[in-house]
Scaffold this active site. Structure first.
Site, PDB file in Angstrom:
ATOM      1  CG  MET A 151     -19.827  45.363 -11.523  1.00  0.00           C
ATOM      2  SD  MET A 151     -20.903  45.797 -10.165  1.00  0.00           S
ATOM      3  CE  MET A 151     -21.506  47.403 -10.676  1.00  0.00           C
ATOM      4  CE  LYS A 180     -16.720  40.200  -6.364  1.00  0.00           C
ATOM      5  NZ  LYS A 180     -15.863  40.371  -7.495  1.00  0.00           N
ATOM      6  CG  ASP A 232     -13.555  46.702  -1.609  1.00  0.00           C
ATOM      7  OD1 ASP A 232     -12.854  47.076  -2.555  1.00  0.00           O
ATOM      8  OD2 ASP A 232     -14.528  47.351  -1.168  1.00  0.00           O
TER       9      ASP A 232
HETATM   10  N1  SAH Z   1     -16.365  52.327  -7.787  1.00  0.00           N
HETATM   11  C1  SAH Z   1     -15.732  51.656  -8.904  1.00  0.00           C
HETATM   12  C2  SAH Z   1     -16.644  50.640  -9.543  1.00  0.00           C
HETATM   13  C3  SAH Z   1     -17.000  49.478  -8.626  1.00  0.00           C
HETATM   14  S1  SAH Z   1     -17.997  48.306  -9.454  1.00  0.00           S
HETATM   15  C4  SAH Z   1     -15.260  52.693  -9.910  1.00  0.00           C
HETATM   16  O1  SAH Z   1     -15.626  53.871  -9.807  1.00  0.00           O
HETATM   17  O2  SAH Z   1     -14.506  52.312 -10.807  1.00  0.00           O
HETATM   18  C5  SAH Z   1     -16.803  47.144  -9.975  1.00  0.00           C
HETATM   19  C6  SAH Z   1     -16.619  47.183 -11.473  1.00  0.00           C
HETATM   20  O3  SAH Z   1     -15.785  48.279 -11.848  1.00  0.00           O
HETATM   21  C7  SAH Z   1     -15.913  45.969 -12.047  1.00  0.00           C
HETATM   22  O4  SAH Z   1     -16.785  44.878 -12.201  1.00  0.00           O
HETATM   23  C8  SAH Z   1     -15.451  46.508 -13.365  1.00  0.00           C
HETATM   24  O5  SAH Z   1     -16.521  46.598 -14.284  1.00  0.00           O
HETATM   25  C9  SAH Z   1     -15.057  47.931 -12.997  1.00  0.00           C
HETATM   26  N2  SAH Z   1     -13.612  48.051 -12.710  1.00  0.00           N
HETATM   27  C10 SAH Z   1     -13.052  48.401 -11.536  1.00  0.00           C
HETATM   28  N3  SAH Z   1     -11.711  48.486 -11.651  1.00  0.00           N
HETATM   29  C11 SAH Z   1     -11.427  48.175 -12.945  1.00  0.00           C
HETATM   30  C12 SAH Z   1     -10.219  48.098 -13.692  1.00  0.00           C
HETATM   31  N4  SAH Z   1      -9.024  48.354 -13.149  1.00  0.00           N
HETATM   32  N5  SAH Z   1     -10.297  47.750 -15.004  1.00  0.00           N
HETATM   33  C13 SAH Z   1     -11.493  47.501 -15.577  1.00  0.00           C
HETATM   34  N6  SAH Z   1     -12.666  47.568 -14.930  1.00  0.00           N
HETATM   35  C14 SAH Z   1     -12.633  47.902 -13.617  1.00  0.00           C
END
Ligand code: SAH
Length: 278
Positions: A198, A83, A61
Site C-alpha cells: 500500500m 472499496k 473485495d
Molecule cells: N492481504 C494482502 C494484502 C492486502 S493490502 C496480501 O497478503 O497480499 C493491499 C496491498 O497488497 C496493495 O496495496 C498492494 O501493496 C499489495 N498487493 C495485493 N495484491 C497485489 C498484487 N497482485 N501485486 C502487487 N501488490 C499487491
C-alpha cells in the site's frame, strides 16, 4: 469431492458439538477466511479452492482475483464488499455482521481476501469477531503479495549472502492515527529486505525517509504492480530515483521491494527471465 466435503463438515461439526451441543449443530453454518492469493487463480491453495467449491455465500473485495468466483457453485450468492462500498469502520462492522448473519442461517460462508488474510487483510478483526460470536470458523492461508511480487521480479526475498530477514510494512497507515507508528529511519538501519504494501502513492516520501535514515541512495528497489496478473509490471529503481516517482505512473495494486537482494536479477540474468514464466 463429496467425501472431502463430509470430512470438512465433520471437522466443523465436531467443534460445534463440544461447544454448543447437538441442537445447534445441524443449523449453524461456518465461515472460512480464505486467502485468494495475488490474483492469478492458479495461486490459490487447494483448500481455498475447496471452500469456494462448497460455498453458499462468498463475500469478496477487488483484491481477490474475480476469476476465483468461477470456482463457486452457480447458485452461490456473491456479495461484493470492496472499496466502492467504503472502507470506513462502519463498512468493516457491516462485513462482520454479514458473515455472522449468513453463518447463523446455516450457510457455508467464504470471506475471500486477496493474498493472505492475516497480512494487512483485517483477518484478525474478522476472526476475533467470529470467535466471540461462537461461529465455527477457520483461516485458509494464501500467497501474500510480497511473495508473488518477488517471484514475478526474480528477487529472492532472502539470500544467504545478502539478506537474512524480511519485513512486511504498510506505506499507508490508518489516517485516524495521530502519529505514524512506522519509524522509517530504524528500518533504514536494518540489513533486511523491506516489502512495502500500500505504498504506491507515498513511495517518493518513504524513499526520502529511508535515505534520511541512513539507507544508501543507490540501494535497489523493485516496484511490482499487479503481480501474477496478465498486466503485471515490474520496474527497477534506486532509492534516489524512487524519490522522484510520479504515483500516477504506477498501476495499482503495487508492492515495493527494497534491499540488496533486488540487485540480483541485474547480476544474474537467469533470474531476470523469471518474469516471462507468468
Ligand atoms: N492481504 C494482502 C494484502 C492486502 S493490502 C496480501 O497478503 O497480499 C493491499 C496491498 O497488497 C496493495 O496495496 C498492494 O501493496 C499489495 N498487493 C495485493 N495484491 C497485489 C498484487 N497482485 N501485486 C502487487 N501488490 C499487491
Amino acid at each position: 469431492m463429496a467425501t472431502r466435503k463430509n470430512e470438512q463438515n465433520d471437522c466443523f461439526d465436531g467443534r460445534q458439538d463440544k461447544q454448543q451441543g447437538k441442537l445447534k449443530m445441524k443449523t449453524m453454518g461456518r465461515v472460512s477466511l480464505v486467502g485468494g492469493g495475488p490474483g492469478d487463480p492458479e495461486l490459490i491453495t487447494l483448500r481455498g479452492r475447496d471452500r469456494l467449491v462448497e460455498a453458499d455465500v462468498v463475500i469478496y473485495d477487488e483484491l481477490a482475483g474475480l476469476a476465483l468466483l468461477d470456482f463457486c457453485p452457480v447458485d452461490c450468492a456473491r456479495i461484493y464488499v470492496g472499496k466502492r462500498c467504503g472502507e470506513h469502520a462502519a463498512a468493516q462492522a457491516g462485513i462482520i455482521d454479514l458473515l455472522i448473519w449468513h453463518a447463523r442461517a446455516g450457510r457455508n460462508v467464504v470471506r475471500l481476501k486477496g493474498g493472505d488474510p492475516f497480512i494487512f487483510g483485517r483477518g484478525g478483526e474478522e476472526l476475533t469477531a467470529l470467535l466471540r460470536a461462537e461461529i465455527p470458523c477457520e483461516v485458509v492461508p494464501g500467497i501474500t503479495a510480497a511473495a508473488a511480487a518477488a517471484a514475478a521480479a526474480g528477487v529472492p526475498l532472502t539470500h544467504r549472502a545478502l539478506s537474512s530477514a524480511v519485513v512486511f510494512l504498510t506505506g499507508h497507515e490508518n489516517p485516524d492515527k495521530s502519529e505514524s507508528s512506522i519509524d522509517w529511519a530504524s528500518y533504514a538501519q536494518l540489513k533486511a529486505t523491506l516489502c512495502i504494501y500500500m505504498g504506491g502513492r507515498r513511495m517518493a516520501e518513504i524513499a526520502a525517509k529511508l535515505i534520511a535514515g541512513g539507507m544508501a541512495p543507490e540501494m535497489s528497489a523493485a516496484v511490482v504492480s499487479r503481480a501474477s496478473r496478465p498486466d503485471q509490471q515490474i520496474e527497477f529503481f534506486t532509492l534516489a530515483s524512487l524519490t522522484e516517482l510520479n504515483p500516477r505512473e504506477i498501476k495499482s495494486p503495487t508492492l515495493v521491494i527494497i534491499g540488496d537482494v533486488v540487485r540480483l536479477p541485474s547480476q544474474v540474468p537467469e533470474l531476470a527471465s523469471v518474469a516471462a514464466v507468468f
